[in-house]
Design an enzyme around this catalytic site. Sequence first.
Site, short mmCIF file in Angstrom:
data_model
loop_
_atom_site.label_atom_id
_atom_site.label_comp_id
_atom_site.label_asym_id
_atom_site.label_seq_id
_atom_site.Cartn_x
_atom_site.Cartn_y
_atom_site.Cartn_z
N LYS A 172 0.12 4.55 6.84
CA LYS A 172 -0.38 5.45 5.80
C LYS A 172 0.12 6.88 6.06
O LYS A 172 0.53 7.23 7.16
CB LYS A 172 -1.91 5.47 5.79
CG LYS A 172 -2.57 4.15 5.44
CD LYS A 172 -2.42 3.79 3.98
CE LYS A 172 -3.21 2.54 3.62
NZ LYS A 172 -2.63 1.33 4.24
N SER B 240 0.81 -1.22 0.00
CA SER B 240 0.00 0.00 0.00
C SER B 240 0.84 1.27 0.00
O SER B 240 0.33 2.35 -0.29
CB SER B 240 -0.95 0.02 1.21
OG SER B 240 -0.23 0.12 2.41
#
Length: 201
Positions: free
Chosen positions: A160, A122
């Site tokens: 993230k 990711s």
Amino acid sequence: MDTALTRRQQSILEYLREQRHAQAHPPTLDELCRALGLRSRGSMHKHVQALVDAGLVEPLSGKQRGVRLCEPAANDLHTLPLLGRIAAGQPIEALEDPQELEVPTQLRGRGHCYVLQVRGDSMIGEGILDGDWVVIESRDHARNGEIVVALIDGEEATLKRIEQTPSACILHPANSALAPLRYAPGRVQIRGVVKGQMRAY
């Protein structure tokens, strides 16, 4: 043996250590190939580049072409706990046998730090790949744009880039195939901020 090096990379590093004071100039790629019995200069370049990326050697240019050691001294390394593995949308996977990794000082933050191993892709757009280790400074706050370990609803952990507004906490992946995650601010807890990264070759 140095952490996360292949046997060939380890042999190159050991040769450079042995020859550090024996030669007037650092060896070239061709000299390394001859000394270590490797026929392919391209293959040697790949191994040396891995050592460069790890911060253990540096290439010289100009009249003194070669490969020189630049590994940190022992007092420039710190041991940090490897607490587990982090994957998008899953709890942090704790290790059955706690481990420790040696981490260069420049990869550490000012506060308490620990290491997590990344699972998934990711954050590949930020150069954080599956299997990398990230050095985390333990914090419960972050500036917008920092890469964080975020805990969602007290259960799911993810790595993230964070964006915080009065009405939402947005967690941005660095992968065009994935969409940002938007939550009410109270659902997201910051558990740390990425301060450094290491990779095995």
